[in-house]
Write an enzyme that holds these catalytic residues in place. Sequence first.
Site, PDB file in Angstrom:
ATOM      1  N   ALA A  64       0.845  -1.100  -0.092  1.00 33.45           N
ATOM      2  CA  ALA A  64       0.100   0.031  -0.108  1.00 33.45           C
ATOM      3  C   ALA A  64       0.909   1.128  -0.069  1.00 33.45           C
ATOM      4  O   ALA A  64       2.020   1.053   0.382  1.00 33.45           O
ATOM      5  CB  ALA A  64      -0.995  -0.256   1.208  1.00 33.45           C
ATOM      6  N   GLY A 107       0.796  -4.801   1.049  1.00 35.80           N
ATOM      7  CA  GLY A 107      -0.319  -5.146   0.272  1.00 35.80           C
ATOM      8  C   GLY A 107      -0.114  -5.882  -1.162  1.00 35.80           C
ATOM      9  O   GLY A 107      -0.709  -6.180  -1.884  1.00 35.80           O
ATOM     10  N   GLU A 110      -0.232  -9.246  -0.771  1.00 37.59           N
ATOM     11  CA  GLU A 110      -1.682  -9.860  -0.429  1.00 37.59           C
ATOM     12  C   GLU A 110      -2.367  -9.536  -1.838  1.00 37.59           C
ATOM     13  O   GLU A 110      -3.324 -10.392  -2.165  1.00 37.59           O
ATOM     14  CB  GLU A 110      -2.531  -8.927   0.719  1.00 37.59           C
ATOM     15  CG  GLU A 110      -2.059  -9.142   1.880  1.00 37.59           C
ATOM     16  CD  GLU A 110      -2.524  -7.887   2.767  1.00 37.59           C
ATOM     17  OE1 GLU A 110      -2.265  -6.742   2.609  1.00 37.59           O
ATOM     18  OE2 GLU A 110      -2.803  -8.186   3.988  1.00 37.59           O
ATOM     19  N   GLU A 130       4.007  -5.036   7.795  1.00 45.43           N
ATOM     20  CA  GLU A 130       3.007  -3.927   8.432  1.00 45.43           C
ATOM     21  C   GLU A 130       3.249  -4.013   9.998  1.00 45.43           C
ATOM     22  O   GLU A 130       3.100  -2.630  10.128  1.00 45.43           O
ATOM     23  CB  GLU A 130       1.549  -4.509   8.019  1.00 45.43           C
ATOM     24  CG  GLU A 130       1.213  -4.520   6.723  1.00 45.43           C
ATOM     25  CD  GLU A 130       1.310  -5.745   5.892  1.00 45.43           C
ATOM     26  OE1 GLU A 130       2.027  -6.443   6.214  1.00 45.43           O
ATOM     27  OE2 GLU A 130       0.865  -5.693   4.831  1.00 45.43           O
TER      28      GLU A 130
END
Length: 245
Positions: A64, A107, A110, A130
């Site tokens: 992210a 992310g 993911e 994270e």
Amino acid sequence: MKLDSVRFDERDDRVVVTLDRPSKRNAIDQDMVDELHAVCAHLEKHPKPMLLTGGDNGIFAAGADIAQLRERDKHDALQGINATVFERIRRLPLPTVAAIDGPALGGGAELAYACDIRVCSDRAFFGQPEVRLGIIAGAGATYRLPQLVGESLAKELLFTGRRMHADEALSARLVSSVVPPEELLTTADALLDKIAKSSAMALQLTKLAVHSPPEAHPQIEMTAQAVLFEDDEKYARMTRFLERG
Ligand code: COA
């Protein structure tokens, strides 16, 4: 489709979606999320298998966008900005293959887990950093990674943020093959060539059956088969087999 952070190449039997924000190592910002939603909307209407890649810059995705993430509040968290689009990708009607070269972090990892199959280059690595940034891996790693590699290894990766390199990803079965970077896209395409030979309806219903909860079996398979038994393509494909020379 007019896109900036993602390249979209529609071919006869597949689409190739390339994350394209190299200056930020393909960090997933709101624009990229919006564009991935647009890709999903198209594929939901016009189903085709998808190859998802970070291109040939030696990066899949750095996660992210931390600049945006830092400014997000609890209301943003509750929207599940990345989780929602990754779930939409997971539910795409036809198979998806992620081709990972270089880092797939946070992310970015993911996003790869949301695809059906992963192939990677020998310089790929996965990681969930994270907790080091003071947040949880909120877009799939806490539930998809344990399913993919087992709970113990998933917890170790989630708790430590350590990077898992390609060879370990292969032995943990997170990826189905590891190849040199220059062979990555041809390997992913070869996999999609095999997939694309099958009936699209059979593929779609197979994916639906695999994704169904335990209590849906075997009724989901019986229903799917009932649909396929009435499909002309099944008759044609079986006739071709029976009448082959
Ligand atoms: N969010 C926002 N920007 C990011 C980013 C992210 N997740 N990852 C990289 N960038 C930006 C950097 O800030 C830098 O921008 P700048 O050129 O404007 O300063 C640019 O991308 C290049 O990053 P850099 O770190 O110099 O590239 P690198 O090739 O040396 O390293 C990574 C690549 C992916 C290993 C490294 O960028 C990294 O660790 N990124 C963060 C990964 C992470 O913690 N992700 C989890 C997010 S929840």
